[in-house]
Write an enzyme that holds these catalytic residues in place. Structure first.
Site, short mmCIF file in Angstrom:
data_model
loop_
_atom_site.label_atom_id
_atom_site.label_comp_id
_atom_site.label_asym_id
_atom_site.label_seq_id
_atom_site.Cartn_x
_atom_site.Cartn_y
_atom_site.Cartn_z
N CYS A 165 62.72 -93.83 1.11
CA CYS A 165 62.85 -94.46 -0.22
C CYS A 165 63.53 -93.51 -1.19
CB CYS A 165 61.47 -94.79 -0.81
SG CYS A 165 60.23 -95.25 0.37
N GLU A 181 64.34 -101.11 2.66
CA GLU A 181 65.15 -100.81 1.46
C GLU A 181 66.31 -101.80 1.35
OE1 GLU A 181 65.05 -98.86 -1.20
OE2 GLU A 181 63.13 -98.00 -0.66
C1 LIG Z 1 62.31 -100.13 -3.62
C2 LIG Z 1 62.44 -98.75 -4.12
N1 LIG Z 1 62.73 -97.76 -3.24
C3 LIG Z 1 62.84 -96.49 -3.66
C4 LIG Z 1 62.69 -96.16 -4.99
C5 LIG Z 1 62.88 -94.75 -5.45
O1 LIG Z 1 61.72 -94.25 -5.93
C6 LIG Z 1 62.38 -97.22 -5.88
N2 LIG Z 1 62.22 -96.99 -7.21
N3 LIG Z 1 62.27 -98.49 -5.41
#
Ligand SMILES: Cc1ncc(CO)c(N)n1
Length: 224
Positions: A140, A213
């Site tokens: 992430c 993601e």
């Molecule tokens: C879905 C998603 N993935 C990663 C991040 C990074 O922190 C975020 N804010 N949101």
């Protein structure tokens, strides 16, 4: 067992997900942020879903903290939680601009992709060790850095965009990169003794999170 060609764990994770990570940069939601052309209604939907996501994401770090086996890692997880507060400040700026109220935030229902993503990460967190938790988190955190940097490389003026500039600046910042570097170093250090099978398992976690993601960008684009 050192050899000149030996890869770090994180090299292996990145290599295994190269195609998925490339697809982030080509996704219309991401290119729309970079070009400043993204429909703000879509971004509004994304920010609200991401706000919900970050609550569970914080808990993943908290469980990592609870499972940490040394003081360095306790600090790592604690500092990361503080970093998410900084991230939420960027979100707060957008909430004002997008007319999102506190009441609205309290009633957000997560999309299925969002709920599935955080449920998966929480399962890893509850069932596994700090090493696997770091692999889930890195997918992430590091992907956002790579996305912002690719936008900046492609269009250096993007950081000055009146609306999307602050998002790009936050994830493309040196502070954000430094915190990711700490995650990378810890993950590599803690997995040094890992067998091939354990590394394969880290790859599976990192790959699942990377797919989530990509699904999150698509969900935001479709607003569902
Ligand atoms: C879905 C998603 N993935 C990663 C991040 C990074 O922190 C975020 N804010 N949101």
């Amino acid at each position: 067992m050192t050899s000149i060609t030996s890869q770090t764990t994180t090299d292996k994770l990145i290599e295994a997900t190269r195609e998925i990570w490339k697809a982030y940069n080509d996704h219309p939601f991401v290119t729309g942020i970079g070009e400043g052309s993204l429909d703000r209604e879509k971004f509004r939907y994304y920010i609200m879903q991401d706000f919900w996501y970050l609550k569970d994401y914080t808990k993943v770090f908290a469980i990592g903290l609870a499972k940490a086996t040394n003081v360095d890692n306790i600090n790592l997880f604690a500092q990361s939680i503080a970093g998410i507060s900084a991230e939420l400040n960027v979100h707060n700026g957008f909430m004002a601009q997008l007319d999102i109220t506190e009441e609205e935030l309290d009633t957000i229902q997560p999309s299925l992709d969002n709920l599935s993503y955080t449920s998966y990460m929480l399962r890893v967190a509850y069932e596994e060790t700090e090493v696997e938790i770091l692999a889930a988190i890195l997918s992430c955190a590091y992907s956002y850095e790579m996305i912002a940097k690719e936008i900046m490389r492609h269009n250096p003026d993007a950081i000055h965009d009146d609306f999307y500039g602050s998002w790009i600046q936050a994830y493309g910042s040196d502070t954000y990169a430094a915190s990711n570097q700490t995650l990378i170093e810890s993950l590599n250090r803690l997995s040094q003794h890992y067998t091939d099978a354990q590394i394969d398992h880290l790859v599976a976690i990192f790959t699942a999170c990377s797919r989530y993601e990509l699904a999150f960008w698509e969900m935001s684009w479709q607003m569902q």
